[in-house]
Design a protein around this motif. Sequence first.
Motif, short mmCIF file in Angstrom:
data_model
loop_
_atom_site.label_atom_id
_atom_site.label_comp_id
_atom_site.label_asym_id
_atom_site.label_seq_id
_atom_site.Cartn_x
_atom_site.Cartn_y
_atom_site.Cartn_z
N PRO A 94 -8.27 -4.01 5.63
CA PRO A 94 -8.36 -3.11 6.78
C PRO A 94 -7.20 -3.35 7.75
CG PRO A 94 -10.47 -4.17 6.35
CD PRO A 94 -9.47 -4.85 5.47
N GLY A 95 -6.60 -2.28 8.21
CA GLY A 95 -5.52 -2.38 9.18
C GLY A 95 -4.15 -2.60 8.58
N VAL A 96 -4.08 -2.80 7.25
CA VAL A 96 -2.79 -3.00 6.59
C VAL A 96 -2.40 -1.69 5.92
CG1 VAL A 96 -1.54 -4.26 4.79
CG2 VAL A 96 -3.24 -5.45 6.20
N LEU A 97 -1.16 -1.28 6.15
CA LEU A 97 -0.68 -0.04 5.53
C LEU A 97 -0.17 -0.36 4.14
CD1 LEU A 97 1.24 1.59 8.52
CD2 LEU A 97 -1.06 2.10 7.68
N GLY A 98 -0.80 0.22 3.14
CA GLY A 98 -0.37 0.01 1.76
C GLY A 98 0.74 0.96 1.37
N ASP A 99 1.23 0.80 0.15
CA ASP A 99 2.24 1.71 -0.37
C ASP A 99 1.67 3.11 -0.51
OD1 ASP A 99 4.02 -0.36 -0.54
OD2 ASP A 99 3.55 -0.81 -2.63
N ALA A 100 2.53 4.08 -0.47
CA ALA A 100 2.09 5.46 -0.68
C ALA A 100 1.45 5.57 -2.05
CB ALA A 100 3.28 6.40 -0.58
N ASN A 101 0.42 6.35 -2.14
CA ASN A 101 -0.32 6.50 -3.40
C ASN A 101 0.43 7.43 -4.34
OD1 ASN A 101 -2.25 6.56 -5.39
ND2 ASN A 101 -3.56 8.03 -4.32
N LEU A 102 1.24 6.81 -5.22
CA LEU A 102 2.05 7.59 -6.15
C LEU A 102 1.49 7.51 -7.57
CD1 LEU A 102 5.60 6.51 -4.88
CD2 LEU A 102 4.29 8.56 -4.28
N GLU A 103 0.32 6.87 -7.73
CA GLU A 103 -0.22 6.69 -9.08
C GLU A 103 -0.63 8.02 -9.70
OE1 GLU A 103 -2.22 2.98 -6.98
OE2 GLU A 103 -1.87 5.06 -6.41
N ASP A 104 -0.55 8.03 -10.99
CA ASP A 104 -1.12 9.13 -11.76
C ASP A 104 -2.22 8.50 -12.60
OD1 ASP A 104 -1.65 11.47 -13.04
OD2 ASP A 104 0.04 11.34 -14.44
N PRO A 105 -3.39 8.29 -11.99
CA PRO A 105 -4.41 7.47 -12.65
C PRO A 105 -5.03 8.19 -13.84
CG PRO A 105 -5.32 8.45 -10.68
CD PRO A 105 -3.84 8.78 -10.69
N PRO A 106 -5.58 7.40 -14.77
CA PRO A 106 -6.31 8.02 -15.88
C PRO A 106 -7.60 8.66 -15.38
CG PRO A 106 -6.60 5.64 -15.90
CD PRO A 106 -5.58 5.94 -14.83
N GLY A 107 -8.14 9.56 -16.17
CA GLY A 107 -9.42 10.15 -15.83
C GLY A 107 -10.54 9.15 -16.00
N PRO A 108 -11.72 9.43 -15.47
CA PRO A 108 -12.83 8.49 -15.54
C PRO A 108 -13.19 8.06 -16.96
CG PRO A 108 -13.30 10.22 -13.96
CD PRO A 108 -12.04 10.62 -14.65
N ASP A 109 -13.22 8.98 -17.90
CA ASP A 109 -13.60 8.61 -19.27
C ASP A 109 -12.55 7.70 -19.92
OD1 ASP A 109 -15.89 10.08 -18.99
OD2 ASP A 109 -15.12 11.86 -20.03
N GLU A 110 -11.29 8.07 -19.76
CA GLU A 110 -10.21 7.26 -20.35
C GLU A 110 -10.21 5.86 -19.73
OE1 GLU A 110 -5.31 7.09 -20.56
OE2 GLU A 110 -6.32 8.86 -19.73
N TRP A 111 -10.40 5.79 -18.42
CA TRP A 111 -10.37 4.48 -17.77
C TRP A 111 -11.57 3.63 -18.18
CZ3 TRP A 111 -13.08 2.01 -13.62
CH2 TRP A 111 -12.45 0.83 -13.20
N ALA A 112 -12.73 4.26 -18.34
CA ALA A 112 -13.92 3.52 -18.79
C ALA A 112 -13.68 2.90 -20.17
CB ALA A 112 -15.13 4.45 -18.82
N GLN A 113 -13.01 3.62 -21.04
CA GLN A 113 -12.69 3.09 -22.36
C GLN A 113 -11.74 1.89 -22.26
OE1 GLN A 113 -11.15 6.43 -24.57
NE2 GLN A 113 -13.13 7.49 -24.64
N GLN A 114 -10.82 1.95 -21.32
CA GLN A 114 -9.90 0.82 -21.12
C GLN A 114 -10.65 -0.41 -20.63
OE1 GLN A 114 -6.88 2.26 -18.45
NE2 GLN A 114 -6.07 3.76 -19.92
N VAL A 115 -11.65 -0.23 -19.77
CA VAL A 115 -12.46 -1.36 -19.30
C VAL A 115 -13.24 -1.97 -20.46
CG1 VAL A 115 -14.35 -2.05 -17.78
CG2 VAL A 115 -12.61 -0.46 -16.95
N GLN A 116 -13.79 -1.12 -21.30
CA GLN A 116 -14.53 -1.62 -22.47
C GLN A 116 -13.62 -2.41 -23.40
OE1 GLN A 116 -16.22 2.00 -24.00
NE2 GLN A 116 -17.57 2.27 -22.23
#
Length: 401
Positions: A94-116
Motif C-alpha cells: 500500500p502506498g507504493v507506486l508499482g510499474d505500469a501494468n503492461l502484462e498480457d496475462p493468460p486467461g483464467p483457464d490457461e493460467w489454472a493449467q499452469q498452476v496445476q
Amino acid sequence: MSIGIGDRIRALREFRDITQDELARRSGVSVDTIRKLEQGVRESARINTLRNLARALDVQLERLVGQTTVTRQLTGHGGLLALRDAIQDPGSLPGVLGDANLEDPPGPDEWAQQVQAATAAYWAGEYSALASTLPTLLRDGRATAREHDTEGVWTHLALAYQLAASLSAQSGHPDWAYTAVEKQLAAAARASDPLLEGMGVSTLSWVLLRQGRWEHARDVAERKADQLEPPRRRATADQLAVYGNLLIAAATPSARADQHDEAMQLLTLAESAAVQAGPVKTYGTAFSVTDVRTQKVNIALAGAEGRPDVALAASAGVDLARISRPVHSASYRVDVAQARYQTGDNAGALELLLEVEADQPEWIRFQAGAAATVREMLEAERRRNSTLRGLASRLGVDPAL
C-alpha cells in the motif's frame, strides 16, 4: 574447508560474547555437549538440541544448521532470488507506486493449467525447474486476477502462493515463505473458500515448524482444525482432507515437543478422517490413510529421545506403492533410513538413502534430516566406507570426518 555446526555455534557464541557455561544455562543444553560440538568431537545433535541452541543464540535454526539455500542448477530465467522478488514485490505494498501494468496475462483457464503443472513439478522434486517458472507464474497470476476478478482465479492464485511458500521453506528461506503464506491466505479470503484458508493455515504451520516455532505451529493448526471439523455424517471428501491435513500439521510439532501421546491422538483422528474420505487430491495436496501412516513413522523419531523401534514397527503398516507423491515417498524413506541406522542397521540405512538419492537427487540435498543421518553414520563408521563418504560429499557433509 567445510564449516560445521560446531564452528557456527562457536562463532555465534563469541559474537554474543558469552561463555560455553552461559550458553548452556541459557539453552538448557549441557556444557559437555556444547564443548564437544565446538571441538568437532560431535558433528551432529538432535533437532531439539539445535533448536534450543538457536533460540539461546537468537538466530534462525536454518543459519545454525547451514541448510542448503540454492537450487542445483542455474537457469536463464527465474531462480530463487527472482522468486523472492515475486513474493516480496514492493509494488504490491500500500502506498507504493508499482510499474505500469503492461502484462498480457493468460486467461483464467490457461493460467489454472499452469498452476496445476507447477504443483506437479513441486511434488516431483523438480525444484530448479520450478524456481525458474514460479516467479513468472506469480506475476501472471496477479495480472490475471486484476483482469478477471473471480473466485476461481483467486483460488488458483492462493495455490500458486502455497507453492511459493513450500519451495521457499524447502530451500532454506522461511522468511520468504511466511510472506508467501500471508498472500496465500489473502487470496483464499478473496476466493471465499474456508477450506482453502484451512490449507493456508496448514502451510503456515509447516513454515513455522521450519522456523523452529513449534508451539505456534501446533496451536495455529489445532485451532483451525477445531474450527473446520466437519459433521462426520455429512462431510465431503474435501472437508475431511483439509481437516486431516491440519491434524497432521499439529501432530508434528507436538511430537517435536515430546508430546508423543498427543501427537498420536491427532494422527488417530486424521486416520479416521482418511478412512471415511478415501484417497483425495485437493487444494494442491493429497490425503489418504497411507499419508497418515507415514507421519506415524516421522513423529516416532521426533523429540528429545526418538523411538526408532516404534518407527520401524509403524513402517510395516505403510504400502510404499500407495504414496502418490514422489517427494513424499522420498521423505518417508529418509525417515525409515534414520530408524534403521538408529537400530543398528547401518547397511540398510545406507542402501535406502542411496535409493532415495537416485530417485530424488535434487530434493535430497535440501534435507537436513538426511544429512544429519549421514553425518552420524560417518562418525560411527569403524572402517572407511567409500560409498558412504561419496554420499556424504554429495550432501555437503564433510567427508574428512
